[in-house]
Design a protein around this motif. Sequence first.
Motif, PDB file in Angstrom:
ATOM      1  N   ILE A  15       0.847  -1.202   0.000  1.00  0.00           N
ATOM      2  CA  ILE A  15       0.000   0.000   0.000  1.00  0.00           C
ATOM      3  C   ILE A  15       0.885   1.257   0.000  1.00  0.00           C
ATOM      4  O   ILE A  15       0.712   2.155   0.819  1.00  0.00           O
ATOM      5  CB  ILE A  15      -0.999  -0.013   1.183  1.00  0.00           C
ATOM      6  CG1 ILE A  15      -0.279  -0.213   2.533  1.00  0.00           C
ATOM      7  CG2 ILE A  15      -2.030  -1.110   0.987  1.00  0.00           C
ATOM      8  CD1 ILE A  15      -1.174   0.098   3.730  1.00  0.00           C
ATOM      9  N   GLY A  16       1.807   1.265  -0.953  1.00  0.00           N
ATOM     10  CA  GLY A  16       2.719   2.413  -1.082  1.00  0.00           C
ATOM     11  C   GLY A  16       1.981   3.731  -1.296  1.00  0.00           C
ATOM     12  O   GLY A  16       2.547   4.808  -1.075  1.00  0.00           O
ATOM     13  N   PHE A  17       0.716   3.677  -1.731  1.00  0.00           N
ATOM     14  CA  PHE A  17      -0.063   4.897  -1.942  1.00  0.00           C
ATOM     15  C   PHE A  17      -0.466   5.555  -0.626  1.00  0.00           C
ATOM     16  O   PHE A  17      -0.797   6.732  -0.583  1.00  0.00           O
ATOM     17  CB  PHE A  17      -1.339   4.584  -2.743  1.00  0.00           C
ATOM     18  CG  PHE A  17      -2.160   3.462  -2.159  1.00  0.00           C
ATOM     19  CD1 PHE A  17      -3.020   3.675  -1.094  1.00  0.00           C
ATOM     20  CD2 PHE A  17      -2.050   2.176  -2.662  1.00  0.00           C
ATOM     21  CE1 PHE A  17      -3.762   2.631  -0.544  1.00  0.00           C
ATOM     22  CE2 PHE A  17      -2.794   1.124  -2.118  1.00  0.00           C
ATOM     23  CZ  PHE A  17      -3.648   1.367  -1.053  1.00  0.00           C
ATOM     24  N   HIS A  18      -0.449   4.785   0.484  1.00  0.00           N
ATOM     25  CA  HIS A  18      -0.914   5.343   1.754  1.00  0.00           C
ATOM     26  C   HIS A  18       0.118   6.339   2.288  1.00  0.00           C
ATOM     27  O   HIS A  18       1.317   6.060   2.307  1.00  0.00           O
ATOM     28  CB  HIS A  18      -1.142   4.240   2.785  1.00  0.00           C
ATOM     29  CG  HIS A  18      -1.576   4.792   4.109  1.00  0.00           C
ATOM     30  ND1 HIS A  18      -2.827   5.335   4.306  1.00  0.00           N
ATOM     31  CD2 HIS A  18      -0.907   4.939   5.276  1.00  0.00           C
ATOM     32  CE1 HIS A  18      -2.907   5.779   5.545  1.00  0.00           C
ATOM     33  NE2 HIS A  18      -1.761   5.542   6.155  1.00  0.00           N
ATOM     34  N   GLN A  19      -0.354   7.478   2.729  1.00  0.00           N
ATOM     35  CA  GLN A  19       0.544   8.514   3.257  1.00  0.00           C
ATOM     36  C   GLN A  19       0.385   8.592   4.767  1.00  0.00           C
ATOM     37  O   GLN A  19      -0.739   8.608   5.268  1.00  0.00           O
ATOM     38  CB  GLN A  19       0.199   9.879   2.648  1.00  0.00           C
ATOM     39  CG  GLN A  19       0.374   9.910   1.148  1.00  0.00           C
ATOM     40  CD  GLN A  19       0.067  11.289   0.574  1.00  0.00           C
ATOM     41  OE1 GLN A  19      -0.910  11.935   0.943  1.00  0.00           O
ATOM     42  NE2 GLN A  19       0.893  11.739  -0.340  1.00  0.00           N
ATOM     43  N   ASN A  20       1.533   8.664   5.459  1.00  0.00           N
ATOM     44  CA  ASN A  20       1.469   8.761   6.922  1.00  0.00           C
ATOM     45  C   ASN A  20       1.275  10.187   7.397  1.00  0.00           C
ATOM     46  O   ASN A  20       1.242  10.446   8.591  1.00  0.00           O
ATOM     47  CB  ASN A  20       2.723   8.155   7.549  1.00  0.00           C
ATOM     48  CG  ASN A  20       2.704   6.642   7.382  1.00  0.00           C
ATOM     49  OD1 ASN A  20       1.652   6.014   7.540  1.00  0.00           O
ATOM     50  ND2 ASN A  20       3.830   6.068   7.004  1.00  0.00           N
ATOM     51  N   GLU A  21       1.206  11.104   6.440  1.00  0.00           N
ATOM     52  CA  GLU A  21       0.931  12.497   6.798  1.00  0.00           C
ATOM     53  C   GLU A  21      -0.272  12.991   6.018  1.00  0.00           C
ATOM     54  O   GLU A  21      -0.649  12.388   5.017  1.00  0.00           O
ATOM     55  CB  GLU A  21       2.152  13.362   6.467  1.00  0.00           C
ATOM     56  CG  GLU A  21       3.199  13.225   7.545  1.00  0.00           C
ATOM     57  CD  GLU A  21       4.579  13.604   7.086  1.00  0.00           C
ATOM     58  OE1 GLU A  21       4.687  14.313   6.068  1.00  0.00           O
ATOM     59  OE2 GLU A  21       5.528  13.180   7.749  1.00  0.00           O
ATOM     60  N   ILE A  22      -0.824  14.087   6.489  1.00  0.00           N
ATOM     61  CA  ILE A  22      -1.969  14.663   5.787  1.00  0.00           C
ATOM     62  C   ILE A  22      -1.489  15.207   4.440  1.00  0.00           C
ATOM     63  O   ILE A  22      -0.426  15.817   4.351  1.00  0.00           O
ATOM     64  CB  ILE A  22      -2.590  15.816   6.620  1.00  0.00           C
ATOM     65  CG1 ILE A  22      -2.900  15.361   8.058  1.00  0.00           C
ATOM     66  CG2 ILE A  22      -3.828  16.378   5.938  1.00  0.00           C
ATOM     67  CD1 ILE A  22      -3.859  14.224   8.173  1.00  0.00           C
ATOM     68  N   ASN A  23      -2.281  14.998   3.413  1.00  0.00           N
ATOM     69  CA  ASN A  23      -1.880  15.474   2.091  1.00  0.00           C
ATOM     70  C   ASN A  23      -1.754  17.006   2.098  1.00  0.00           C
ATOM     71  O   ASN A  23      -2.706  17.706   2.450  1.00  0.00           O
ATOM     72  CB  ASN A  23      -2.935  15.034   1.058  1.00  0.00           C
ATOM     73  CG  ASN A  23      -2.481  15.340  -0.336  1.00  0.00           C
ATOM     74  OD1 ASN A  23      -2.611  16.466  -0.800  1.00  0.00           O
ATOM     75  ND2 ASN A  23      -1.928  14.342  -0.994  1.00  0.00           N
ATOM     76  N   PRO A  24      -0.585  17.525   1.710  1.00  0.00           N
ATOM     77  CA  PRO A  24      -0.379  18.978   1.795  1.00  0.00           C
ATOM     78  C   PRO A  24      -1.324  19.787   0.902  1.00  0.00           C
ATOM     79  O   PRO A  24      -1.689  20.909   1.244  1.00  0.00           O
ATOM     80  CB  PRO A  24       1.081  19.174   1.362  1.00  0.00           C
ATOM     81  CG  PRO A  24       1.542  17.867   0.819  1.00  0.00           C
ATOM     82  CD  PRO A  24       0.620  16.796   1.292  1.00  0.00           C
ATOM     83  N   TYR A  25      -1.754  19.202  -0.232  1.00  0.00           N
ATOM     84  CA  TYR A  25      -2.687  19.949  -1.098  1.00  0.00           C
ATOM     85  C   TYR A  25      -4.048  20.091  -0.419  1.00  0.00           C
ATOM     86  O   TYR A  25      -4.728  21.097  -0.600  1.00  0.00           O
ATOM     87  CB  TYR A  25      -2.890  19.232  -2.439  1.00  0.00           C
ATOM     88  CG  TYR A  25      -1.621  19.038  -3.219  1.00  0.00           C
ATOM     89  CD1 TYR A  25      -0.871  20.126  -3.654  1.00  0.00           C
ATOM     90  CD2 TYR A  25      -1.171  17.760  -3.528  1.00  0.00           C
ATOM     91  CE1 TYR A  25       0.292  19.943  -4.369  1.00  0.00           C
ATOM     92  CE2 TYR A  25      -0.012  17.567  -4.250  1.00  0.00           C
ATOM     93  CZ  TYR A  25       0.719  18.661  -4.668  1.00  0.00           C
ATOM     94  OH  TYR A  25       1.865  18.471  -5.369  1.00  0.00           O
ATOM     95  N   LEU A  26      -4.420  19.077   0.330  1.00  0.00           N
ATOM     96  CA  LEU A  26      -5.688  19.160   1.055  1.00  0.00           C
ATOM     97  C   LEU A  26      -5.624  20.340   2.032  1.00  0.00           C
ATOM     98  O   LEU A  26      -6.535  21.176   2.082  1.00  0.00           O
ATOM     99  CB  LEU A  26      -5.946  17.842   1.807  1.00  0.00           C
ATOM    100  CG  LEU A  26      -7.187  17.807   2.696  1.00  0.00           C
ATOM    101  CD1 LEU A  26      -8.460  17.969   1.878  1.00  0.00           C
ATOM    102  CD2 LEU A  26      -7.235  16.500   3.499  1.00  0.00           C
ATOM    103  N   VAL A  27      -4.518  20.403   2.767  1.00  0.00           N
ATOM    104  CA  VAL A  27      -4.369  21.469   3.765  1.00  0.00           C
ATOM    105  C   VAL A  27      -4.326  22.837   3.072  1.00  0.00           C
ATOM    106  O   VAL A  27      -4.946  23.804   3.521  1.00  0.00           O
ATOM    107  CB  VAL A  27      -3.091  21.231   4.596  1.00  0.00           C
ATOM    108  CG1 VAL A  27      -2.863  22.366   5.583  1.00  0.00           C
ATOM    109  CG2 VAL A  27      -3.172  19.890   5.319  1.00  0.00           C
ATOM    110  N   ASP A  28      -3.622  22.920   1.935  1.00  0.00           N
ATOM    111  CA  ASP A  28      -3.439  24.218   1.268  1.00  0.00           C
ATOM    112  C   ASP A  28      -4.696  24.696   0.537  1.00  0.00           C
ATOM    113  O   ASP A  28      -4.937  25.894   0.442  1.00  0.00           O
ATOM    114  CB  ASP A  28      -2.303  24.144   0.249  1.00  0.00           C
ATOM    115  CG  ASP A  28      -0.949  24.110   0.932  1.00  0.00           C
ATOM    116  OD1 ASP A  28      -0.896  24.328   2.158  1.00  0.00           O
ATOM    117  OD2 ASP A  28       0.054  23.848   0.246  1.00  0.00           O
ATOM    118  N   TYR A  29      -5.463  23.764  -0.036  1.00  0.00           N
ATOM    119  CA  TYR A  29      -6.523  24.187  -0.964  1.00  0.00           C
ATOM    120  C   TYR A  29      -7.954  23.914  -0.500  1.00  0.00           C
ATOM    121  O   TYR A  29      -8.896  24.374  -1.141  1.00  0.00           O
ATOM    122  CB  TYR A  29      -6.299  23.545  -2.347  1.00  0.00           C
ATOM    123  CG  TYR A  29      -5.033  24.045  -2.990  1.00  0.00           C
ATOM    124  CD1 TYR A  29      -4.941  25.359  -3.449  1.00  0.00           C
ATOM    125  CD2 TYR A  29      -3.913  23.227  -3.097  1.00  0.00           C
ATOM    126  CE1 TYR A  29      -3.778  25.832  -4.014  1.00  0.00           C
ATOM    127  CE2 TYR A  29      -2.742  23.695  -3.666  1.00  0.00           C
ATOM    128  CZ  TYR A  29      -2.676  24.994  -4.117  1.00  0.00           C
ATOM    129  OH  TYR A  29      -1.519  25.477  -4.672  1.00  0.00           O
TER     130      TYR A  29
END
Length: 218
Positions: A15-29
């Motif tokens: 599951i290399g697609f899983h991110q352990n951090e919040i997606n930065p684009y979500l936070v920015d946009y």
Amino acid sequence: MEKDFWHARWQTGQIGFHQNEINPYLVDYWTSLELEPQSRVFVPLCGKTLDMIWLLDQGHTVIGNEISQLAVEAFFRENRLTPAIRQQAAYTSWSCDRMEILCGDFFDLVPTDIGRIDALYDRAALIALPPGQRARYVARITQLLKPQTPCLLVTLDYEQGKMSGPPFAVSADEVRRLYQEGFSIEQLAHTDVLDDQPRFREKGLDAMRESVYRLRRY
Ligand SMILES: C[S@@+](CC[C@H](N)C(=O)[O-])C[C@H]1O[C@@H](n2cnc3c(N)ncnc32)[C@H](O)[C@@H]1O
């Protein structure tokens, strides 16, 4: 992709697609969608993304959809949420307060399954689908959303001949082809990301770009 492909991915932990951090684009946009805190946000093909926790933290109600029960179990367990589990039409609903994931095939979803939706977040959903499934995905999204519903869409683009997906390459032209009939489309960001993604350089890519779009249902 066939369902078995994704079940196998979750079973084997690929599951290399899983991110352990919040997606930065979500936070920015996300704020550019100008939503009320109590909005209901739909996250198709949600995996166990922590982005849903961030959306909850904004005050939203979150409705995810995911085919793998392993992913859904992991989401609730890893975030220390205790779900109520019940059968709902073709889906198993896992819910806890303002969080619900409908476990089952996205392509079986009908509007009554998910209820009122005020916004949609797609990170690694459209690009998880091979070309032949994307028009059907967009048609279903179009059917599920009421007019004026805003969406944040994150895509990847690279030379498809150099690597087989998923993730698949989805160009700006393709986003336009797929969505222009039912949605207004604004590209918010376009970023080179290969230096941050060495696993894709190792697979033979020499360029990879992420794009962020704000869509709004006509
Ligand atoms: C590339 S992953 C992205 C997950 C999540 N959006 C994220 O950002 O981590 C795609 C996910 O879609 C799920 N999936 C694939 N086909 C599906 C379908 N037809 N219905 C529901 N979920 C599906 C897979 O199990 C996988 O978890």
